[in-house]
Design an enzyme around this catalytic site. Structure first.
Site, PDB file in Angstrom:
ATOM      1  N   ASP A 154       3.486  -6.409   3.234  1.00 36.71           N
ATOM      2  CA  ASP A 154       3.074  -5.338   4.147  1.00 36.71           C
ATOM      3  C   ASP A 154       3.403  -5.709   5.587  1.00 36.71           C
ATOM      4  OD1 ASP A 154       1.984  -3.082   5.272  1.00 36.71           O
ATOM      5  OD2 ASP A 154      -0.091  -3.775   5.127  1.00 36.71           O
ATOM      6  N   HIS A 190       4.044   2.738  12.432  1.00 37.39           N
ATOM      7  CA  HIS A 190       3.159   3.904  12.637  1.00 37.39           C
ATOM      8  C   HIS A 190       3.775   4.991  13.523  1.00 37.39           C
ATOM      9  CE1 HIS A 190      -0.646   1.229  11.798  1.00 37.39           C
ATOM     10  NE2 HIS A 190       0.246   1.195  10.835  1.00 37.39           N
ATOM     11  N   GLU A 247      -4.824   1.913   2.724  1.00 36.00           N
ATOM     12  CA  GLU A 247      -4.908   0.730   3.595  1.00 36.00           C
ATOM     13  C   GLU A 247      -5.065   1.146   5.048  1.00 36.00           C
ATOM     14  OE1 GLU A 247      -3.582  -2.414   6.319  1.00 36.00           O
ATOM     15  OE2 GLU A 247      -2.604  -0.514   6.027  1.00 36.00           O
ATOM     16  N   GLU A 248      -4.337   2.196   5.433  1.00 33.68           N
ATOM     17  CA  GLU A 248      -4.229   2.510   6.862  1.00 33.68           C
ATOM     18  C   GLU A 248      -5.537   2.954   7.502  1.00 33.68           C
ATOM     19  OE1 GLU A 248      -1.915   1.627   8.537  1.00 33.68           O
ATOM     20  OE2 GLU A 248      -0.016   1.719   7.463  1.00 33.68           O
ATOM     21  N   ASP A 298       6.393   0.671   6.538  1.00 36.81           N
ATOM     22  CA  ASP A 298       4.948   0.491   6.372  1.00 36.81           C
ATOM     23  C   ASP A 298       4.379   1.594   5.492  1.00 36.81           C
ATOM     24  OD1 ASP A 298       2.375  -0.386   6.610  1.00 36.81           O
ATOM     25  OD2 ASP A 298       2.109   0.268   8.679  1.00 36.81           O
ATOM     26  N   HIS A 352       0.827  -1.214   0.000  1.00 36.44           N
ATOM     27  CA  HIS A 352       0.000   0.000   0.000  1.00 36.44           C
ATOM     28  C   HIS A 352       0.858   1.260   0.000  1.00 36.44           C
ATOM     29  CE1 HIS A 352       0.312   0.822   4.405  1.00 36.44           C
ATOM     30  NE2 HIS A 352       0.284  -0.485   4.548  1.00 36.44           N
TER      31      HIS A 352
HETATM   32 ZN   LIG Z   1       0.843  -1.436   6.302  1.00 38.22          ZN
END
Ligand SMILES: [Zn+2]
Length: 462
Positions: free
Chosen positions: A357, A428, A329-330, A295, A283
């Site tokens: 991912d 994140h 995606e998030e 990520d 993503h």
């Molecule tokens: Zn991800």
């Protein structure tokens, strides 16, 4: 060597190839790894995505830049087709930096490392100050009853379980606090939520991530923030000393109207079975605190690299191979849902999808969502991966973005499984930057993905 001997040698070599495809396969796979490690492109692409573009939250200027950059790079590879697939995405912005402190006495405050959770409402412009109550999860919150929760900030402090070897299991054992904590606490009359960061390490980075208010009306939506593991420990110890401890919270985030965005798609059309489609992807959106390098910048550049490697080694796939860089995606999965929706509308036949991912760390293997017979066929290729120290072939899994494709037909979904021990140090958080990704590990992952795509293309999964 005499000419006749040379001819004989060539002849016997060719016979071995014809009779034993695995010799040929191991040579092809060797070529893939050589190309990725000696002449790879994934690391350069990631450098640009991370350092020149940065965090790519859905609906942001950076997300749009990433769309344009990756589209141009795919076009430069000379694929058969490259296009953008429109998709509407939610747009949430953090605003100016969040701020929180702990009141330890009259006039005595200590700043806390926090960040708003994605999708949270802001505090009032003057901020929010309230007593804090610590709970170990949603269950305990409910046990406390409304009378103990009303008017307070609920502090969810159940840590990720450190004795689980697979850190994703530790993550899923905790993430309900982040996703549903605010909704549940609001139902009990809380005024705000602090959630211990999903991080196995004790450090100063708050980790954001998606959260949801479910069906709560707007007036009942309360601000939700993540707190660093270090400050979660600190806050917990202060609450043990003084249950009246108060925290001040100021958050400036905002939910906007949906905006136009895109999935980025590139394709090598199959030479023998073009109607059978294989997808490889990651993503393109990321959270905003860091650069989204692990990520999922890593997964995107690895997926792009799969198609580049095929072209560079001169491999012409029998089936159609698509790289898909999914958007959102998030905090919505709109891109994954849109891709599957369009595939259904067009009656496309997807036979395989592979997602990366789980970070750009040393690849260990894959997980598969498949039938028993399909899994058996895949595991028969295991020895081809052994020279590259790829040994994990697990059942169950895939990836969030390719998940919606799974509802149709006989498709096999797969996820690259890198070593996961360091993933949640960065996930994140502001330290998910280019420096956190190792060049060789990233390249090994790309080659591992390309090798699996090659084998599925060669032998199918029927
Ligand atoms: Zn991800």
């Amino acid at each position: 060597m005499k000419f006749v001997h040379l001819l004989l040698a060539i002849f016997s070599f060719a016979t071995i190839f014809a009779q034993n495809p695995s010799v040929n396969d191991s040579l092809e796979i060797r070529k893939i790894y050589d190309m990725s490690l000696l002449n790879g492109k994934s690391y350069d692409w990631l450098e640009h995505l991370s350092n020149d573009i940065g965090g790519r939250l859905s609906g942001s200027y950076e997300a749009q830049q990433a769309i344009e950059y990756t589209k141009a790079e795919l076009e430069a590879l000379g694929l058969d087709k490259v296009w953008l697939q429109p998709v509407m995405v939610p747009k949430w912005t953090r605003g100016s930096r969040e701020y929180a402190y702990l009141q330890t006495g009259p006039g005595a405050t200590t700043e806390l490392d926090i960040c708003a959770l994605g999708g949270s409402v802001p505090t009032a412009p003057t901020g929010l100050k309230a007593q804090v109550i610590e709970v170990q999860g949603i269950e305990q919150l409910k046990e406390y009853g409304k009378e103990n929760i009303e008017g307070k900030i609920v502090f969810f402090n159940r840590p990720m379980q450190a004795d689980l070897i697979q850190t994703f299991k530790a993550y899923s054992g905790c993430v309900d606090q982040r996703y549903s904590g605010a909704m549940e606490a609001s139902k009990m009359g809380a005024v705000g939520v602090l959630v211990r960061s999903m991080n196995l390490r004790i450090d100063d980075f708050p980790h954001t991530g998606s959260m949801s208010y479910g069906d709560l009306p707007e007036r009942e939506q309360i601000p939700a923030a993540a707190i660093s593991t270090q400050d979660a420990e600190y806050l917990s110890s202060m609450l043990k000393l003084n249950r009246e401890t108060q925290v001040y919270l100021k958050m400036n985030c905002e939910q906007h109207e949906d905006v136009q965005s895109y999935n980025v798609i590139g394709e090598i059309t199959g030479s023998e079975k073009p109607e059978e489609i294989m997808v490889v992807g990651g993503h393109l959106d990321s959270w905003d605190l860091g650069d989204g390098s692990h990520d999922d910048g890593a997964g995107c550049v690895q997926s792009m690299e799969v198609l580049r490697l095929f072209r560079e080694i001169g491999y012409k796939p029998k089936r159609t191979i698509r790289v898909v860089l999914f958007m959102n995606e998030e905090n919505g999965l709109r891109g994954g849902n849109k891709y599957a929706e369009v595939a259904r509308e067009k009656g496309e036949n997807h036979v395989f999808a592979l997602e990366s991912d789980a970070g750009g760390f040393t690849p260990r293997g894959f997980n598969f969502n498949s039938s028993e017979a399909q899994f058996e066929k895949i595991t028969s290729w295991k020895s081809l991966f052994e020279p590259y120290l790829i040994h994990l072939f697990a059942k169950g899994g895939g990836g969030a973005d390719i998940g919606p494709l799974g509802n149709s037909g006989n498709i096999v979904l797969a996820g690259l499984m890198p070593d996961s021990q360091r993933y949640f140090d960065y996930h994140h958080a502001a330290n998910d930057t280019f420096e956190a990704v190792n060049k060789r590990e990233l390249e090994l992952g790309a080659a591992t993905m390309a090798s699996l795509m090659y084998l599925v293309d060669q032998y199918g999964l029927d």
